[in-house]
Design a protein around this motif. Sequence first.
Motif, PDB file in Angstrom:
ATOM      1  N   PHE A  10      33.805  44.318  39.088  1.00 34.60           N
ATOM      2  CA  PHE A  10      34.089  44.447  40.510  1.00 34.60           C
ATOM      3  C   PHE A  10      33.336  45.630  41.081  1.00 34.60           C
ATOM      4  O   PHE A  10      33.235  46.695  40.455  1.00 34.60           O
ATOM      5  CB  PHE A  10      35.595  44.608  40.741  1.00 34.60           C
ATOM      6  CG  PHE A  10      36.361  43.324  40.595  1.00 34.60           C
ATOM      7  CD1 PHE A  10      36.436  42.430  41.655  1.00 34.60           C
ATOM      8  CD2 PHE A  10      36.988  42.987  39.395  1.00 34.60           C
ATOM      9  CE1 PHE A  10      37.134  41.241  41.534  1.00 34.60           C
ATOM     10  CE2 PHE A  10      37.680  41.803  39.271  1.00 34.60           C
ATOM     11  CZ  PHE A  10      37.748  40.928  40.337  1.00 34.60           C
ATOM     12  N   CYS A  25      36.550  48.338  43.057  1.00 29.85           N
ATOM     13  CA  CYS A  25      37.954  48.041  42.832  1.00 29.85           C
ATOM     14  C   CYS A  25      38.840  49.191  43.280  1.00 29.85           C
ATOM     15  O   CYS A  25      39.893  48.984  43.891  1.00 29.85           O
ATOM     16  CB  CYS A  25      38.194  47.734  41.352  1.00 29.85           C
ATOM     17  SG  CYS A  25      39.905  47.343  40.955  1.00 29.85           S
ATOM     18  N   TYR A  38      39.731  49.288  47.092  1.00 29.16           N
ATOM     19  CA  TYR A  38      40.449  48.212  47.773  1.00 29.16           C
ATOM     20  C   TYR A  38      41.819  48.723  48.220  1.00 29.16           C
ATOM     21  O   TYR A  38      42.648  49.133  47.386  1.00 29.16           O
ATOM     22  CB  TYR A  38      40.631  47.010  46.859  1.00 29.16           C
ATOM     23  CG  TYR A  38      39.341  46.286  46.506  1.00 29.16           C
ATOM     24  CD1 TYR A  38      38.265  46.282  47.390  1.00 29.16           C
ATOM     25  CD2 TYR A  38      39.206  45.602  45.290  1.00 29.16           C
ATOM     26  CE1 TYR A  38      37.097  45.618  47.078  1.00 29.16           C
ATOM     27  CE2 TYR A  38      38.043  44.936  44.970  1.00 29.16           C
ATOM     28  CZ  TYR A  38      36.981  44.962  45.869  1.00 29.16           C
ATOM     29  OH  TYR A  38      35.818  44.314  45.556  1.00 29.16           O
ATOM     30  N   THR A  56      46.585  41.354  41.364  1.00 29.71           N
ATOM     31  CA  THR A  56      45.592  41.457  40.290  1.00 29.71           C
ATOM     32  C   THR A  56      44.642  40.278  40.390  1.00 29.71           C
ATOM     33  O   THR A  56      45.071  39.119  40.364  1.00 29.71           O
ATOM     34  CB  THR A  56      46.271  41.473  38.913  1.00 29.71           C
ATOM     35  OG1 THR A  56      47.151  42.594  38.837  1.00 29.71           O
ATOM     36  CG2 THR A  56      45.232  41.566  37.802  1.00 29.71           C
ATOM     37  N   ASP A  93      36.507  40.270  34.233  1.00 31.77           N
ATOM     38  CA  ASP A  93      36.938  41.605  34.613  1.00 31.77           C
ATOM     39  C   ASP A  93      38.128  41.435  35.546  1.00 31.77           C
ATOM     40  O   ASP A  93      38.250  40.413  36.232  1.00 31.77           O
ATOM     41  CB  ASP A  93      35.812  42.365  35.320  1.00 31.77           C
ATOM     42  CG  ASP A  93      36.167  43.832  35.535  1.00 31.77           C
ATOM     43  OD1 ASP A  93      37.043  44.336  34.801  1.00 31.77           O
ATOM     44  OD2 ASP A  93      35.587  44.463  36.438  1.00 31.77           O
ATOM     45  N   CYS A 120      40.861  43.385  38.451  1.00 33.04           N
ATOM     46  CA  CYS A 120      41.017  44.471  39.418  1.00 33.04           C
ATOM     47  C   CYS A 120      42.404  44.339  40.032  1.00 33.04           C
ATOM     48  O   CYS A 120      42.778  43.273  40.519  1.00 33.04           O
ATOM     49  CB  CYS A 120      39.944  44.403  40.508  1.00 33.04           C
ATOM     50  SG  CYS A 120      40.149  45.620  41.820  1.00 33.04           S
ATOM     51  N   GLN A 159      40.250  46.712  31.563  1.00 30.73           N
ATOM     52  CA  GLN A 159      41.019  47.716  32.280  1.00 30.73           C
ATOM     53  C   GLN A 159      42.474  47.297  32.303  1.00 30.73           C
ATOM     54  O   GLN A 159      42.798  46.181  32.646  1.00 30.73           O
ATOM     55  CB  GLN A 159      40.515  47.895  33.719  1.00 30.73           C
ATOM     56  CG  GLN A 159      41.266  48.973  34.489  1.00 30.73           C
ATOM     57  CD  GLN A 159      40.858  49.051  35.954  1.00 30.73           C
ATOM     58  OE1 GLN A 159      40.500  48.041  36.532  1.00 30.73           O
ATOM     59  NE2 GLN A 159      40.919  50.238  36.522  1.00 30.73           N
ATOM     60  N   ARG A 206      46.273  48.143  33.859  1.00 30.06           N
ATOM     61  CA  ARG A 206      46.861  48.772  35.029  1.00 30.06           C
ATOM     62  C   ARG A 206      48.368  48.775  34.871  1.00 30.06           C
ATOM     63  O   ARG A 206      48.975  47.782  34.485  1.00 30.06           O
ATOM     64  CB  ARG A 206      46.493  47.998  36.308  1.00 30.06           C
ATOM     65  CG  ARG A 206      45.015  48.016  36.639  1.00 30.06           C
ATOM     66  CD  ARG A 206      44.500  49.423  36.937  1.00 30.06           C
ATOM     67  NE  ARG A 206      45.161  50.006  38.090  1.00 30.06           N
ATOM     68  CZ  ARG A 206      44.686  49.896  39.337  1.00 30.06           C
ATOM     69  NH1 ARG A 206      43.585  49.237  39.561  1.00 30.06           N
ATOM     70  NH2 ARG A 206      45.339  50.450  40.341  1.00 30.06           N
ATOM     71  N   THR A 229      42.144  55.856  34.803  1.00 28.48           N
ATOM     72  CA  THR A 229      41.819  54.517  35.303  1.00 28.48           C
ATOM     73  C   THR A 229      42.322  53.396  34.406  1.00 28.48           C
ATOM     74  O   THR A 229      42.434  52.257  34.840  1.00 28.48           O
ATOM     75  CB  THR A 229      40.299  54.375  35.453  1.00 28.48           C
ATOM     76  OG1 THR A 229      39.695  54.487  34.145  1.00 28.48           O
ATOM     77  CG2 THR A 229      39.742  55.451  36.366  1.00 28.48           C
ATOM     78  N   ASN A 244      40.627  52.270  31.851  1.00 30.46           N
ATOM     79  CA  ASN A 244      39.470  51.531  31.338  1.00 30.46           C
ATOM     80  C   ASN A 244      39.357  51.757  29.839  1.00 30.46           C
ATOM     81  O   ASN A 244      39.279  52.911  29.368  1.00 30.46           O
ATOM     82  CB  ASN A 244      38.191  51.983  32.029  1.00 30.46           C
ATOM     83  CG  ASN A 244      38.102  51.450  33.441  1.00 30.46           C
ATOM     84  OD1 ASN A 244      38.462  50.313  33.699  1.00 30.46           O
ATOM     85  ND2 ASN A 244      37.641  52.278  34.371  1.00 30.46           N
TER      86      ASN A 244
END
Length: 1503
Positions: free
Chosen positions: A85, A88, A91, A162, A175, A177, A430, A432, A462, A464
Amino acid sequence: MSTSVQRLSRSHCIIMSVSQQAGDLNPAQQQTHQQHKRKCRDLGRRLIPARPLVAVLVALSILSPALAILSPPGQNFTDNRKPAFKNCAGYAPKVKEEQPENTYVLTVEAVDPDPEQVIRYSLVQSPFERPKFFINPSSGVISTTHTFDRDEPIHEKFVFVTVQATDNGLPPLDDVCTFNVTIEDINDNAPAFNKARYDESMSENAQPDAVVMSISASDFDDGNNSLVEYEILRERDFQYFKIDKESGIIYLKRSIDKRPGQSYAIIVRAYNVVPDPPQDAQIEVRIRVVESSIKPPSFVNPIDTPIYLKENIKNFTHPIATLQAVSNMPDKPEVIFELNTGRTEQTNSKNTFVFNQIGNEVTISLGKTLDYEAITDYTLTMIVRNTHELGTEHQIKIQVEDVNDNIPYYTEVKSGTILENEPPGTPVMQVRAFDMDGTSANNIVSFELADNREYFTIDPNTGNITALTTFDREERDFYNVKVIASDNSPSSLFDNGEPNRGHQVFRISIGDKNDHKPHFQQLKYLAERLLEDANTNTEVIEVKAEDEDNASQILYSIESGNVGDAFKIGLKTGKITVNQRLDYETITEYELKVRAFDGIYDDYTTVVIKVEDVNDNRPVFKQDYSVTILEETTYDDCILTVEAYDPDIKDRNADQHIVYSIYQNDGNRWTIDNSGCLRLLKTLDRDPPYGHKNWQVLVQASDEDGVGTTASTVKEVTVTLKDINDNAPFLINEMPVYWQENRNPGHVVKLLANDYDDTPGAGNFTFGIDSEASTDIKTKFSMDGDILHANVQFDREAQKEYFIPIRISDSGVPRQSAVSILHLVIGDVNDNAMSEGSSRIFIYNYKGEAPETDIGRVFVDDPDDWDLEDKYFEWKDLPHDQFRLNPSTGMITMLVHTAEGEYDLQFVVTEESMYVPRHSVDADVTVVVRELPEEAVDKSGSIRFINVTKEEFISVPRDNPESLSLKDRLQHSLSTLFNTSVINVDVFTVLQNENHTLDVRYSAHGSPYYAPEKLNGIVAQNQQRLENELDLQMLMVNIDECLIERLKCEESCTNELHKSSVPYMIYSNTTSFVGVNAFVQAQCVCEAPLMRRCLNGGSPRSGENDVCNCIDGFTGPHCELVSVAFYGSGYAFYEPVAACNNTKISLEVTPQIDKGLIMYLGPLNFNPLLAISDFLALELDNGYPLLTVDYGSGAIQIRYQHTKMVPDRTYQLDIILQRGNVEMVVDNCRLSTCQTLGAPILPNEFLNVNAPLQLGGTPVDLEQLGKQLNWTYVPTQKGFFGCIRNLTINEQTYNLGMPSLFRNIDSGCQQSVAVAFSFGIDRNFIIAIIVCLTLLLIILLAVVVQKKQKNGWHEKDIDDIRETIINYEDEGGGERDTEYDLNVLRSQPFYEEKLYKDPHALQGSMRDPNDIPDIADFLGDKKENCDRDVGATTVDDVRHYAYEGDGNSDGSLSSLASCTDDGDLNFDYLSNFGPRFRKLADMYGEEPSDTDSNVDDDQGWRI
């Protein structure tokens, strides 16, 4: 290992790697790729230092162009990398609440470094969660699928979303986000006052600017949208007060001018500061004036500072605030506290806080748990009042403090992927996690790995995850990595001083790289014998390529050889299917080059498909054919030879295997052999009325020698006929020719003739009186060329008409002559005086709705019959109120609303002419009017007679006026057949047709009207007898305009009965008949189920169309009784079946024996005038269903061999009749082994039967009928033994338990014999039981008779003088009645003043047949009539009701009628009481009785 060896090994690894990609390795020399990769990787880790590695890479960069030259074109060597992304973290979309679905939110975008990658977007969420957003998979545009509400009670303030972006690589990588969508507030809520009413008090001494009270309102909205201001509307007492618009405090504006006890009223408006859109609320405030000595209470040390409470407080007993108050009234110190519940949660609408008063002190404590994330502050209003209802308010502010009481939670992403051989530092995924605490002091999340730290690392901020090493999928293909998410303050949930932590295990898969070439399993595939008529999408062959890479997706394509796009291949399956219509005559073989491509590498194979010829081309005639021959001439040789060829056979000189036939050989005039020789079997006629100048014969050519699956072509051959002089001339004068009586001899008419022949000389005619003519004709007439001459004067009264035979000859060769009849009518002259006359007119008034109707002329006896203009008609006395007379014509007109009955009309007729002096005579006319109900027409039978006119049918011979007309004779004969009185039979329609036929409709009734199936069935069975009695011929019983196929309709045909209230008249001098205009007309549609009335005592369901409430046991949709049982010697008649393109018959059968006739639909008798032979028969033959169908051109049989029917089991049979096939299905079995199909024998295509449908057997002698109709198969005469249920024909359910005509049936399948059989009891055993019981009864009867004679039971006990006990020896006990007179039972009839009415007229005053009768009303009416009878016996006596004795002239209980009048003698209404009164209706109706019937018992016409 030496340095040289190390270099060699390194070189080998590099070369092998390059060669592997170049595809130039010999499979016999290369080792397993997995072993090679592992060896090179281990060697590289141990031996290759940094500096040599750089050299190797430089060398590879130099060699790469050369390697690229060696690689196949179109291959891609780029790595498969993940999409990502763009922004991300940036956003932060916002959506306003209350927006409709499909509101735009945000557009996300991800990029993939690999070229030609297509990214698809999707939302990641729980499968149990209702989606609130939608993302366009291609564009990434996110829109709403839900309407959000930020305010109470939903509190949708933000939503986590998501998004997953997935590429189309092999394997596909993705991926994710996750971002937060904020729900923005809009001003969609009006303010709400915190109290439902405001009633306050104010001292009479209050001065201006004094505070009177405060008012408050809340708004569910947020921010500026929740700000509220106040104003006092300018109405009522507004001028006395003012309000602070921000605080809501109300002040006194001017001095008070009202006394204590009075009050002021104002309207306060609360409105939003933000006016878009304007929102407000209003409330009435009442302020009462009190004495100055009465003071309001006040709080002591009120709390003015906010109270802070942590959201996790759990102590509900400890007070959070304490207030005290004084009443300010020394004599009444008591006060009452009240905690106001506002309209919002912030103002305690849900009783989050509660209070407790002790004396003048109140404590406030927690009533529910707090949640900072939902409500951050509260405003509590405590009100205190004294005994004078004066109050004071105080507001307490409570601030809720956030604590760390939420554990971080993860989004729906649970897995990630990294490709093998990717370098360290490659992003993996990633994760979250979110913390729902309301402040940043508690909701900032950080991440750490709990394991696998040697392989992965995670960014604590993050989330990641990146790789720390290079992975090999062949060593390990996944890792389960545990991630810990922690917030940033000590937990309030655990007493360990550590933050809240969330744990989640993520699966990280190691993706496979595409580094192997696919290869086909075969170098060449062969598909043989593919039929050229194969359907589209027919699978031909499947090719398969293998790839050692697990993630590689192999795609197949046809590269060449696919001529005309004839085939297609499954992109991912490799299945080759037919794409276009194949043609063996065009291409016989295809060679396809097929490619398998895995995204980088490809392989090719060859597929050979051989097409096989099928017979898919119709024969082709070589030319058009026509021939000219002589009419009426036979030929021994071919009149024409036709020739056709088969396009499927390429060699035109080879045998074409063609067979020829005549298509639709009507009249059997032609024949043709397989050489194409067309011969004439019968001579052809060229001339009218039945001949044609050109005849057409259809020749059919069929290939494959006419065996198996053939293709056919029909060719029209035209045969032109040359004329010969084979027709005699005939008269064409308009007839009759008129010649006046008393006229002198002279020329009568010039004769005109015609001849159908076209030969020369055929039009030159000569005329003469035929030599065979009578002497009278030859004396009175002569010919002068073509002029007919009258030789004498004629008297019409002596003879009214002459039929003169004229012989006419032509001049052709050979000469033709014939006799034509000239019809000459002698015209009338009024030269005879009339005399008195009497006539009778019978009228059927349909439903009593006849309009003004001409019913006939006044009749006088006069030899002259053309003298109407010389007569004048008038009433003898006063005109009748119900009739009108035309004085010029003598026509009588019946007026509207003429009641039924018999009317005697008297007239005077005056006549005067040149030959007759003026004179007058009397004439009387008897008019009988009878009303006919609609039921009589609807349930009528019908007969079509031939060779009789309507006048002949209704007239009475003038020389024998006491005799009966044909109509009356038919009425008497029908009453005998139906075993009912003549007055119950109505012959109400007599219609003349154009083809010399006469249609007659009739009805008969007992209780109620008989069904048409019964009427037509009995008449058809006794047709010969009726014809003999009437001396007439019947063309058809049950008039059916669809009976002759294609006469009225080319396809489906249904009869529709048309009825009219406008009658029609038939006049025949002394007799006139006015009948009901009712006739059937063919409708070219299939009969559709109509909305039917509820049967068998059912009633319509209120508010629902075509739905009935039914009595128990009547389970059909319209309360039909859907089952009937037979015992091998019975039958039942039902409605006939219409001729339809598609007829579906469905029924359930429970047999008890394995043989019998289940259903018969065919003729009831043989009629030589109309020999219709169509029939359908469903039999049980040795336990197997056998269906025979004959459309009139030959019978076909369908025998169902898949299932043998056994006793006591129910089977469903479905019969489908179509124009081209007949099908029978048992128990809905649609397997190929179950299907039973047959093709009807052409040319007929419909089942044309006008007889009733018969179940369980038939009274018809099928063996005799089959011989008369030349049936090729005759169904069994043996009746069915078992139960039939749920018969439906074209969706119409049959009322099986109530047939119109039957014998030996069990309605409802409930008799004990059937039950016994259902338990498997043998039939012989039952017969033995019945015989034993019969013998036992005979013995018992003998003993009883003997004992009676011995003990003198026949003598009365004269010593028994008790009046209430009397020996009963009435009906049935030796037919000896007691000595008591039944006259005591008979009260005098209760008469009302009313005119006598004919029994038919009484029907008109009865209850509507469609009404549901009430037996209670019936009995109540009878009781009331008896009570009103002043002459009835008033003393109750048991014997009055228990005996039937001497002195009763009736002699039978069936004639007992207490309290009756004339109208009570008609018991037809009993049938309307429902099926339970059927026996009573049969006893008192006009139904046939077993003893009185004069019909043969074998025919069994019992009801």
